[in-house]
Enzyme design. Structure first.
Site, short mmCIF file in Angstrom:
data_model
loop_
_atom_site.label_atom_id
_atom_site.label_comp_id
_atom_site.label_asym_id
_atom_site.label_seq_id
_atom_site.Cartn_x
_atom_site.Cartn_y
_atom_site.Cartn_z
N SER B 190 0.80 -1.22 0.00
CA SER B 190 0.00 0.00 0.00
C SER B 190 0.83 1.27 0.00
O SER B 190 0.35 2.31 -0.43
CB SER B 190 -0.94 0.00 1.20
OG SER B 190 -0.19 -0.13 2.40
N HIS B 218 -5.36 -4.18 -1.67
CA HIS B 218 -5.12 -3.12 -2.66
C HIS B 218 -5.06 -3.68 -4.08
O HIS B 218 -4.36 -3.13 -4.93
CB HIS B 218 -3.85 -2.34 -2.33
CG HIS B 218 -3.99 -1.47 -1.12
ND1 HIS B 218 -4.50 -0.20 -1.17
CD2 HIS B 218 -3.73 -1.72 0.19
CE1 HIS B 218 -4.53 0.32 0.05
NE2 HIS B 218 -4.07 -0.59 0.89
N LYS B 249 -12.27 -0.96 0.25
CA LYS B 249 -11.48 -0.15 -0.68
C LYS B 249 -12.17 -0.15 -2.05
O LYS B 249 -13.18 0.52 -2.22
CB LYS B 249 -10.03 -0.64 -0.71
CG LYS B 249 -9.37 -0.58 0.67
CD LYS B 249 -7.90 -0.88 0.63
CE LYS B 249 -7.33 -1.19 2.01
NZ LYS B 249 -7.39 -0.08 2.97
#
Ligand SMILES: Cc1ncc(COP(=O)(O)O)c(C=O)c1O
Lengths: 81, 415
Positions: B190, B218, B249
């Protein structure tokens, strides 16, 4: 030359230092400088325990005690006499 | 009184210490829904300002997507607001099962278990599947939640240099006497935006009889040709044993996470993982909306394709503007500044230019590697990206760093 110190320093360089130019000596701060984070410190602890046949408790293996090669060797000497 | 003035003063002193180290996290308030353009109150109490958001994990722009919001409304009406129970007592609806099945299918895994968050998934998975005779070998830069999970587990652990396969091999060799070995990595890191070489890791794991866990928080939804994640990107979809990921996310951005992987390992999590057993069930509204997200992403790659295009465009433009970025292909683009104060000052000036980005420095990233992390989104249009690049050019010029490499910036500002 102090063999224990050189061995520990050699291990630290090999295990944690990528940049060949980065100078690491017996009293370079390892943890407090961020060179070694507390999570990765475990390999160093395992190395010491294996190499010098001892067992370090969590109370002893603190980030402070592991901050320099000098302080690590001091800790080892307490055990090996 | 237990909370005496003296005790209060001690805690206040600790907070002051955080401030003095320059690590104090300021409050920032967003008055709008999440999106490319947001309405920000910062500092606290200041008037709102419109800003372009380049620091959200809203990679696919689904946080406020009308279809996702509609699905949330429908589920809210149909299934109510809360479950008031952990999963295994009376907190599991049919839609929880449906989401688990959809996630398994999307990620190409055998089974999936939902958790309140990926932090919880990571906190629970290791203890549930490993014991004191086992060893975990982790990349040094894995996410804090994995570190915490590893520390909660009785297995031994060791680390290898970031993405260094030679070093990983050395560690696998060193620990070949242990009962079971689990190698752990983030799929996309990240802070650096780099992709772990999952294919090589699978080969090494095969060679040494180890299992592999990848945190794809991610990556899920946009990495790989169909957005299935890093294992799809590297063509090893059937070779990763456990994936943990978040719905907080790219996959809608509300909250929730999961452990997805080999059937027995997931079943052990259901029986033993403490955050699964002792924390409340994921709210139906999130479950319903996340199912819709997976449907959207399974039926079209349009959004991940746009994100890929935006990423390539930004990386090309920002480099042409003379800023120093960490090379790569993910939508996480670190603009390297090395010096912590410089990163902080430039992020503040970017905000004055209407671009919301954050500076990161030690201990969040290694010392001497301060940066502004830019995150692209499919919600960004070309004009947004142009405006961001122009602001970086202007602010970069002010600080005299355009065209400078690492050495140039460090010579000028120090580490
Ligand atoms: C790699 C990684 N894993 C896990 C998490 C935690 O996810 P969640 O917000 O679902 O707890 C994050 C979020 O910051 C992350 O970046």
């Amino acid at each position: 030359m102090d063999e224990m110190k050189t061995d520990v320093l050699e291990y630290v360089k090999d295990e944690y230092v990528d940049d060949e130019d980065e100078e690491v000596t017996f009293d370079t701060p390892l943890i407090s400088s961020g060179l070694v984070d507390s999570f990765s410190m475990v390999s160093l602890k395992t190395f010491i325990e294996k190499k010098y046949s001892l067992k370090l408790s969590d109370e002893e293996a603190t980030p402070q005690a592991f901050d320099t090669v000098n302080s690590i060797v001091e800790l080892v000497r307490k055990h090996t006499g | 009184m237990a909370y005496s003035d003296a005790v209060r003063a001690e805690f206040a002193g600790e907070i002051e210490g955080i401030r003095e180290k320059g690590l104090y996290k300021e409050k920032r308030f967003i008055w709008s829904s999440q999106g490319a353009e947001i309405d920000v109150e910062f500092p606290e109490g200041a008037g709102h300002a419109k800003a372009l958001n380049f620091c959200a994990n809203n990679y696919l722009g689904l946080s406020s997507h009308p279809d996702v919001i509609a699905a949330a409304h429908e589920t809210l009406d149909d299934r109510g607001y809360g479950m008031s129970s952990v999963r295994f007592i009376c907190g599991t609806q049919d839609i929880h099962r449906e989401l688990q099945d959809r996630v398994s299918e999307f990620l190409g895994m055998e089974a999936t278990l939902l958790f309140p968050s990926c932090m919880d998934a990571n906190a629970g998975v290791f203890e549930a599947v490993l014991g004191a005779d086992d060893v975990i070998i982790a990349d040094r830069l894995i996410h804090a939640s994995l570190v915490d999970g590893i520390r909660l587990c009785s297995a031994q652990y060791d680390t290898f240099k970031h993405m260094d396969m030679k070093h990983l091999r050395k560690k696998l060799e060193l620990h070949s006497d242990k009962r079971r070995t689990l190698v752990v990595t983030d799929g996309v890191f990240s802070m650096d935006g780099d992709l772990a070489p999952i294919d090589e890791m699978c080969d090494l794991c095969d060679e040494y009889g180890a299992m592999l866990l990848v945190d794809d928080s991610h990556a899920s939804g946009f990495i790989g040709p169909k957005g299935r994640g890093t294992h799809e990107h590297f063509g090893v979809m059937d070779r990763v044993d456990i994936i943990t990921t978040t719905f907080g996310k790219a996959l809608g951005g509300a909250s929730g996470g999961c452990v997805s992987g080999r059937r027995e390992l997931v079943e052990l999590c259901r029986q033993k993982a403490r955050p699964y057993l002792f924390s409340n069930s994921l709210a139906p509204v999130i479950v319903g909306a996340t199912i819709r997200v997976i449907e959207l992403l399974s039926s079209s790659t349009e959004r991940r394709d746009k994100l890929e295009k935006n990423t390539a465009y930004f990386r090309e433009q920002i480099t042409a503007a003379g800023l120093n970025i960490r090379e790569g292909e993910t939508p996480i683009v670190p603009v390297m500044l090395y010096n912590a104060k410089l990163a902080n000052d430039m992020a503040r000036d970017m905000y004055a230019e209407g671009i919301y980005v954050i500076g990161f420095f030690f201990p969040v990233v290694p010392a001497g590697q301060a940066r502004i992390r830019v995150q692209l989104s499919a919600a960004h249009e070309k004009e947004h990206i142009d405006k961001c690049v122009e602001a970086f050019r202007k602010v970069g010029e002010k600080y005299g760093i355009l065209g400078l490499d690492k050495k140039g910036i460090v010579d000028k500002y120090g580490l």
